[in-house]
Write a protein that holds these residues in place. Structure first.
Motif, PDB file in Angstrom:
ATOM      1  N   ALA A 339      56.337   9.195 -20.467  1.00 27.25           N
ATOM      2  CA  ALA A 339      57.937   9.531 -20.455  1.00 27.25           C
ATOM      3  C   ALA A 339      58.503   9.723 -21.928  1.00 27.25           C
ATOM      4  N   ARG A 340      57.939   9.003 -23.026  1.00 24.72           N
ATOM      5  CA  ARG A 340      58.339   9.083 -24.283  1.00 24.72           C
ATOM      6  C   ARG A 340      57.754  10.642 -24.752  1.00 24.72           C
ATOM      7  N   LYS A 341      56.676  10.734 -24.389  1.00 21.24           N
ATOM      8  CA  LYS A 341      55.995  12.245 -24.881  1.00 21.24           C
ATOM      9  C   LYS A 341      56.972  13.404 -24.559  1.00 21.24           C
ATOM     10  N   VAL A 342      57.537  13.361 -23.210  1.00 20.63           N
ATOM     11  CA  VAL A 342      58.252  14.567 -22.757  1.00 20.63           C
ATOM     12  C   VAL A 342      59.756  14.173 -22.742  1.00 20.63           C
ATOM     13  N   GLY A 343      60.199  13.307 -23.511  1.00 17.43           N
ATOM     14  CA  GLY A 343      61.746  12.924 -23.705  1.00 17.43           C
ATOM     15  C   GLY A 343      62.499  12.678 -22.432  1.00 17.43           C
ATOM     16  N   GLU A 344      61.876  11.880 -21.441  1.00 13.05           N
ATOM     17  CA  GLU A 344      62.612  11.555 -20.253  1.00 13.05           C
ATOM     18  C   GLU A 344      62.541  10.077 -20.190  1.00 13.05           C
ATOM     19  N   PRO A 345      63.596   9.595 -19.484  1.00 16.05           N
ATOM     20  CA  PRO A 345      63.892   7.845 -19.428  1.00 16.05           C
ATOM     21  C   PRO A 345      62.696   7.387 -18.569  1.00 16.05           C
ATOM     22  N   VAL A 346      62.301   6.275 -19.151  1.00 10.70           N
ATOM     23  CA  VAL A 346      61.324   5.310 -18.588  1.00 10.70           C
ATOM     24  C   VAL A 346      61.568   4.912 -17.221  1.00 10.70           C
ATOM     25  N   PRO A 347      61.098   5.353 -15.997  1.00 10.20           N
ATOM     26  CA  PRO A 347      61.527   4.640 -14.683  1.00 10.20           C
ATOM     27  C   PRO A 347      61.522   3.183 -14.641  1.00 10.20           C
ATOM     28  N   GLU A 348      62.483   2.742 -14.000  1.00  8.34           N
ATOM     29  CA  GLU A 348      62.547   1.440 -13.995  1.00  8.34           C
ATOM     30  C   GLU A 348      61.547   0.860 -12.951  1.00  8.34           C
ATOM     31  N   LEU A 349      60.684  -0.128 -13.524  1.00 10.67           N
ATOM     32  CA  LEU A 349      59.591  -0.458 -12.629  1.00 10.67           C
ATOM     33  C   LEU A 349      59.725  -2.229 -12.459  1.00 10.67           C
ATOM     34  N   PRO A 350      59.427  -2.781 -11.211  1.00 11.54           N
ATOM     35  CA  PRO A 350      59.689  -4.169 -11.079  1.00 11.54           C
ATOM     36  C   PRO A 350      58.851  -5.051 -12.079  1.00 11.54           C
ATOM     37  N   ALA A 351      59.755  -5.963 -12.649  1.00 15.36           N
ATOM     38  CA  ALA A 351      58.816  -6.985 -13.656  1.00 15.36           C
ATOM     39  C   ALA A 351      58.073  -7.928 -12.686  1.00 15.36           C
ATOM     40  N   GLU A 352      57.038  -8.386 -13.260  1.00  9.45           N
ATOM     41  CA  GLU A 352      56.046  -9.095 -12.824  1.00  9.45           C
ATOM     42  C   GLU A 352      56.803 -10.773 -12.818  1.00  9.45           C
TER      43      GLU A 352
END
Length: 566
Positions: A339-352
């Protein structure tokens, strides 16, 4: 051997006290294939199998011994099987006369050096070595290297070892036995010695119904397709160029069982192509494979090749589908990086979630740390059992026994299966979904306890890939049924089925029952034990996170020894 036309309802394993038990087991294999797959053999192959039964006992036994050997060449003067009723030379003569065996006139240098000793080879090649400027006392490996360059690919045996002209024999129909082995086992990983010498009498097996429709192979060309794919896999194992193997891979097939095998082959071809620097070929093979592991490998390769836009497009779409925990974990890591390489927001992933931990300080007893904790925690009104991966798997196996052993095509090839051959394939659940849902419905209507108890009594000792009969006792079974809510069983069973290969392990070591607890959801807890220096593995963390989300009590017990100090 009994006639292949005899329709036995259930073949039996040989008595290991019989010195010719291996022959009985081979006859079982040949008869089974002749009866159940005869339409997939040519008339000549069927005639061959029928002719096997007309050989004398000694000839059949000797042929079986030769089939079990590595390769298809052997020395007749080295045959020594005292259990044969007649001398080995008579049995061998019968096999030659009936065209099962013939004399080998030419040998590859590799075979020559495998079959003959250095003491036999030195006199035969002393002149050649002297002519080439080498001493006759060369070590065997060096002598082989020298002669390989001088002699070429093959050696006429009569020119170099005339005294052994009729000593080296060739098994003439080994491809037929390979075909038989495939149709009986459903794979070529299992060797004849593994099965014929041991496996038939090893344990008791569930009796599965065999019908023409339940066969993995319906046509001869499907058997041929498998053999081609096996040859491709062998070439990859030998280090042959992935590009050369790629041209031999069969086109996509309609047979689901073969398609799964092809997906595995493409996965391995992609791995090898990348190792050999053929990255574009690797991407092509991985993209064509639907194997569970291929997508992550494809994404990681695209990332290494800095093709971030392609990786992002695949990862973004794949993220919306149902994934196993390991896939979700691997995909999440890739999404964050790409995501950082293509300039997109990082999808929210469930925290462990954080684990629920506690610490015990125990004296050293010499017992495994899990057993030490079990004994420390045990109370008569709160018994603790060491179960690890056995209990939940067994409850699933007992409830869903009929679904597991349903005769779907490609699941069972012979009467001696521990479990279905497609157990860890991606389509194991889809092909049995209706049967599995019927089992889970019993959890809703309350019949599951009676079904599990009845199966436990009726199937006691029969092989099942989920049930360890040495661990599941009457006491443990009754406590589990009384203390684990059916809702908890269902969510754990469904997670098992989401990825059987991955999710059958990682369960906590111990289970503590609290049968007097009024709240059914709190009548048990699972406890993972970690000794000094040990830590949680990924698959254990994923189960603990799942338990947290489902409200299932699970904790981690860290142990330190009293004599280690504070």
């Amino acid at each position: 051997m009994s006639s292949p036309d005899r329709q036995d309802p259930r073949p039996q394993a040989a008595d290991l006290a019989n010195p010719l038990y291996y022959l009985e087991n081979m006859e079982t294999v040949v008869t089974w294939v002749h009866q159940h797959h005869g339409d997939l053999l040519t008339p000549e192959e069927n005639r061959r199998l029928a002719g096997f039964g007309h050989l004398s006992v000694s000839a059949r036994a000797l042929l079986t011994r030769m089939v079990m050997r590595t390769g298809d060449l052997f020395r007749s003067d080295k045959l020594n099987y005292p259990e044969l009723p007649e001398p080995e030379c008579e049995a061998l003569a019968e096999l030659v006369a009936s065209d099962w065996v013939d004399a080998a006139e030419h040998l590859r240098v590799d075979d020559l050096f495998r079959l003959f000793t250095l003491a036999e080879l030195r006199p035969a090649f002393a002149g050649v070595l002297a002519e080439l400027g080498h001493p006759r006392a060369l070590p065997k490996a060096r002598m082989k290297a020298v002669l390989s360059e001088y002699l070429g690919d093959t050696v006429p045996l009569v020119d170099w070892l005339p005294g052994h002209r009729d000593t080296v024999m060739h098994l003439a129909h080994m491809p037929l036995f390979d075909r038989i082995r495939l149709m009986f086992f459903g794979n070529l990983r299992q060797s004849w010695p593994d099965f014929v010498l041991v496996e038939l009498g090893y344990q008791q097996y569930e009796q599965v119904t065999f019908t023409p429709e339940s066969r993995a192979f319906q046509h001869r060309d499907e058997v041929d397709c498998y053999l081609i794919m096996h040859q491709c896999r062998e070439q990859l194992d030998e280090g042959i160029s992935a590009a050369d193997v790629w041209s031999q891979v069969p086109e996509p097939v309609g047979n689901a069982w073969l398609a799964s095998r092809r997906d595995r082959l493409l996965l391995e071809l992609g791995r090898q192509a990348e190792r050999q620097g053929e990255r574009e070929l690797a991407l092509k093979a991985l993209a064509e494979s639907t194997h569970r592991e291929s997508r992550l490998k494809q994404l990681r390769l695209l990332e290494r090749m800095k093709r971030f836009d392609e990786a992002w497009a695949i990862a973004r779409d794949w993220h919306t589908t149902e994934l196993s925990d390991a896939e979700a974990q691997g995909l999440g890591r890739i999404l964050r990086r790409v995501a950082r390489k293509v300039g997109e927001p990082v999808p929210e992933l469930p925290a462990e979630p954080a684990t629920d931990d506690f610490l015990l300080t125990l004296p050293r007893t010499g017992l495994p740390v899990e057993m030490g904790v079990q004994q420390h925690l045990w109370q008569d009104h709160q018994p603790v059992f060491y179960v690890e991966n056995t209990l939940i798997n067994a409850l699933f196996g007992l409830l869903c026994w009929n679904a597991i052993f349903a005769p779907v095509p490609g699941a069972f090839f012979h009467p001696f299966h521990v479990g279905p051959a497609d157990l860890t394939r991606e389509d194991f659940v889809p092909r049995r979904r209706e049967l599995l849902e019927q089992c889970f419905a019993r959890l809703d209507d309350g019949d599951y306890g009676d079904i599990i108890r009845a199966t436990y009594r009726r199937k006691q000792g029969l092989a099942n890939p989920f049930v360890n009969w040495l661990v599941i006792t009457d006491e443990l079974l009754e406590l589990a049924l009384a203390c684990i809510p059916p809702e908890h069983l269902e969510v754990m069973f469904r997670r098992l089925l989401h990825n059987l290969k991955e999710h059958r392990s990682g369960f906590p070591d111990l289970i503590r029952f609290l049968p007097e607890e009024p709240d059914l959801a709190r009548r048990y807890e699972m406890i993972e034990v970690k000794g000094p220096g040990d830590r949680l593995q990924d698959h254990q963390r994923r189960w603990l996170a799942f338990f947290h989300r489902q409200g299932i009590a699970a904790r981690v017990c860290y142990v330190r020894w009293q004599d280690d100090g504070p």
